[in-house]
Design an enzyme around this catalytic site. Structure first.
Site, PDB file in Angstrom:
ATOM      1  N   TYR A  96     -13.327  -2.771  11.701  1.00  0.00           N
ATOM      2  CA  TYR A  96     -11.968  -2.226  11.582  1.00  0.00           C
ATOM      3  C   TYR A  96     -11.170  -2.525  12.842  1.00  0.00           C
ATOM      4  O   TYR A  96     -10.014  -2.977  12.768  1.00  0.00           O
ATOM      5  CB  TYR A  96     -12.032  -0.718  11.336  1.00  0.00           C
ATOM      6  N   SER A 135      -3.385   0.080  14.780  1.00  0.00           N
ATOM      7  CA  SER A 135      -4.097   1.343  14.992  1.00  0.00           C
ATOM      8  C   SER A 135      -4.517   1.447  16.447  1.00  0.00           C
ATOM      9  O   SER A 135      -4.700   0.427  17.138  1.00  0.00           O
ATOM     10  CB  SER A 135      -5.342   1.393  14.096  1.00  0.00           C
ATOM     11  N   GLY A 181       0.805  -1.219   0.000  1.00  0.00           N
ATOM     12  CA  GLY A 181       0.000   0.000   0.000  1.00  0.00           C
ATOM     13  C   GLY A 181       0.833   1.263   0.000  1.00  0.00           C
ATOM     14  O   GLY A 181       0.538   2.217   0.722  1.00  0.00           O
ATOM     15  N   GLY A 219      -0.022   8.121   1.269  1.00  0.00           N
ATOM     16  CA  GLY A 219      -0.053   8.157   2.724  1.00  0.00           C
ATOM     17  C   GLY A 219       1.189   7.624   3.416  1.00  0.00           C
ATOM     18  O   GLY A 219       2.324   7.873   2.995  1.00  0.00           O
ATOM     19  N   ILE A 220       0.967   6.860   4.501  1.00  0.00           N
ATOM     20  CA  ILE A 220       2.057   6.320   5.302  1.00  0.00           C
ATOM     21  C   ILE A 220       2.966   5.433   4.466  1.00  0.00           C
ATOM     22  O   ILE A 220       4.200   5.478   4.577  1.00  0.00           O
ATOM     23  CB  ILE A 220       1.484   5.513   6.499  1.00  0.00           C
ATOM     24  N   GLY A 221       2.367   4.610   3.610  1.00  0.00           N
ATOM     25  CA  GLY A 221       3.158   3.703   2.787  1.00  0.00           C
ATOM     26  C   GLY A 221       4.075   4.427   1.824  1.00  0.00           C
ATOM     27  O   GLY A 221       5.235   4.038   1.631  1.00  0.00           O
TER      28      GLY A 221
END
Length: 299
Positions: free
Chosen positions: A176, A151, A22, A26-28
């Site tokens: 989630y 998370s 991913g 973003g973070i990836g």
């Protein structure tokens, strides 16, 4: 960590090979950028080749000393996971770092190609399968690490063994939370099994706090609060990068942001009691092997 740890503190990564799932945004993307800047060969493992190529070009434009390579990986389809693993092996005989970053957060109800609820299927089962298929390559690579991104939501997570796919009373946030708890149960159980098998690979976890990324696209409320509370992905990625590369990291460690675990520089944090339930972790492991048909050879 006596001084705030930033990407500038990352050790040189020249000669190392990393997979970041991913990593088209973003973070990836930030993880791929920093690792490539520090000299690593980074496999950007993404569902959309077009989006990943655009993201890779953005990193290449920064003239990193390492390189980025785009490869197709759809964690919502176990056939794609197997195909990715086979393709990776054709080109690489080492894997220093596997960053299980990709994920979907609080979407409308949907299923993966094999019929799993998509958050459980992508966030947990896809990464469970990928890690299992990469394990022997990691084992022959000195100093290898597996970093799985969880998370804060894991704290409210419950593993619903009677309805893992949420076919009754689907609740996006609870589903989630289940998937993020599963990420931690997996990490800690994997580390226990690595130790028992005498392997040196480390399994660690991280979370980005409240970061303004595409992961929040299904939550209008969270997006509306982003300007007030969220930190940029460049900060949110730091716990993951620390877990991945900092000296002194130990198997089973968990890293998040400093300030209330919402924002700030990385530090070692403590996860929920449920995430450390070894009986729960073993049961989830067994179910995950059955569902994915990926059998780990550790024990």
């Amino acid at each position: 960590m006596t001084t705030p740890w930033t990407e500038d503190h990352m050790p040189d990564q020249t000669g190392r090979v990393a997979i970041v799932t991913g990593s088209n945004s973003g973070i990836g993307w930030e993880a791929a950028r920093v690792l490539a800047t520090k000299g690593a060969t980074v496999i950007m493992a993404c569902r959309s080749i077009a989006n990943a190529n655009t993201a890779a070009d953005q990193i290449r434009a920064l003239k990193p000393s390492g390189k980025v390579v785009v490869m197709k990986l759809d964690l919502g389809d176990l056939e794609s996971v197997h195909a990715f693993a086979a393709a990776f092996r054709q080109h690489y005989d080492r894997l220093d770092l596997l960053v299980n970053n990709a994920g979907v957060a609080k979407p409308p109800y949907g299923k993966t190609a094999q019929g799993f609820e998509q958050q459980f299927g992508i966030n947990h089962l896809g990464h469970f399968a990928l890690t299992g298929l990469m394990l022997d390559v990691l084992d022959v690579t000195p100093g290898a690490r597996i970093v799985t991104v969880s998370s804060l939501s894991h704290r409210s997570g419950v593993i619903r063994f009677d309805d893992l796919n949420w076919e009754r009373n689907y609740h996006p946030a609870r589903a989630y939370a289940q998937s993020k708890l599963a990420n931690l149960l997996f990490t800690y159980e994997l580390q226990r099994r690595l130790v028992a098998a005498g392997q040196s690979t480390l399994a660690v976890a991280s979370h980005p706090g409240w970061s303004a990324t595409n992961a929040l696209r299904h939550s209008s409320m969270m997006r509306s609060l982003n300007p007030f509370f969220a930190q940029p992905p460049k900060m949110g990625v730091l716990p993951t990068l620390y877990a991945a590369t900092a000296p002194g990291v130990r198997g089973g460690d968990y890293y998040g942001p400093t300030s209330l675990e919402l924002r700030g520089y990385p530090k070692k944090v403590v996860s929920s009691a449920s995430s450390h339930d070894e009986a729960l972790a073993r049961r989830l492991w067994t179910v995950s092997e059955e569902l994915t048909q990926v059998k780990y050879t550790l024990m």
